[in-house]
Scaffold this active site. Sequence first.
Site, PDB file in Angstrom:
ATOM      1  N   ASP A 111       1.192  -1.283   0.041  1.00  0.00           N
ATOM      2  CA  ASP A 111       0.282  -0.076  -0.175  1.00  0.00           C
ATOM      3  C   ASP A 111       1.216   1.721  -0.490  1.00  0.00           C
ATOM      4  O   ASP A 111       1.709   0.989   0.229  1.00  0.00           O
ATOM      5  CB  ASP A 111      -0.787  -0.380   1.059  1.00  0.00           C
ATOM      6  CG  ASP A 111      -2.238   1.069   1.228  1.00  0.00           C
ATOM      7  OD1 ASP A 111      -2.272   1.775   0.128  1.00  0.00           O
ATOM      8  OD2 ASP A 111      -2.557   1.695   2.423  1.00  0.00           O
ATOM      9  N   ASN A 147     -11.406  -1.626  -5.264  1.00  0.00           N
ATOM     10  CA  ASN A 147     -11.105  -0.204  -6.196  1.00  0.00           C
ATOM     11  C   ASN A 147     -11.965  -0.375  -7.495  1.00  0.00           C
ATOM     12  O   ASN A 147     -12.230   1.362  -8.267  1.00  0.00           O
ATOM     13  CB  ASN A 147      -9.655  -0.720  -6.939  1.00  0.00           C
ATOM     14  CG  ASN A 147      -9.065  -0.979  -5.479  1.00  0.00           C
ATOM     15  OD1 ASN A 147      -8.098  -1.451  -5.288  1.00  0.00           O
ATOM     16  ND2 ASN A 147      -9.249  -0.190  -4.103  1.00  0.00           N
TER      17      ASN A 147
END
Length: 268
Positions: free
Chosen positions: A46, A95
């Site tokens: 991330d 996402n």
Amino acid sequence: RKYYRCSVKWLRYLLGEGLLYRLYRRRIIKEIEGLAKPQHVAMILDGNRRWAKLRALESSAHGHRAGADKILEFLSWCEEQGVEVVTLYLLSSDNLGARDPSELDDLALIIENLADQLSRFSNWRVKHVGNREALPPHLQDTLSGATERTSRNSGLHINLAVGYGGREEITQAVARLVEKHKDSGGTLANLPESISVQAIADHLYTQGQPDPDLVIRTSGEQRLSDFMLWQSAHSEFYFVEALGPDLREIDFLRALRDFGTRQRRYGQ
């Protein structure tokens, strides 16, 4: 003066990124000798977008590319330390519904390049885990090609979690289990008998694989984000402050050292 500048630069290298880093790396490797090591490592790399923003780059795609470049390094570290399975969280089902279409297009191309590269590297075996139908056709084809191309390889097993959601995976596993029960002549009355922890596990994307022993997440965030909810029931978690592209080998070695000193009781 030129000689002086070169000497200072060389000294900074030896004391900074060079000598001290190598000595510290050697020390950690020595410390983890004899400690338990994870068979399966799951990684949430991330912070790619923040990495790009901090550098005032044109778009988040630069960060995603830097993150993809880091993945090859990370996998080589895993292989060197005897890890057998690695699952990489590259694109979540969330996402797909929340990101800007242009960013998703860039991500799809970056993931395609990564999948193709990994499928042609060493003796690694690549497998897509996630909802295939939710992805663009060209990305589906690339992931399928990488899976087929490496299906007979016997090296590091790499799961690419693309279009992946943990709750969706469990839902689909149960649906497949019920469908299989129906096709075998089962009835609604005896359906509960066919449902068990192992039966559901056998219908997950990762069926036949060991659950992750260690889940690592970069960028300082401390949440799972719908990643491997079923499989991580007994996993150890390790959170790294570094943004994805800035991850260093010593960060990974520290995670292994921390893992090796934990007591995994499994309810005992």
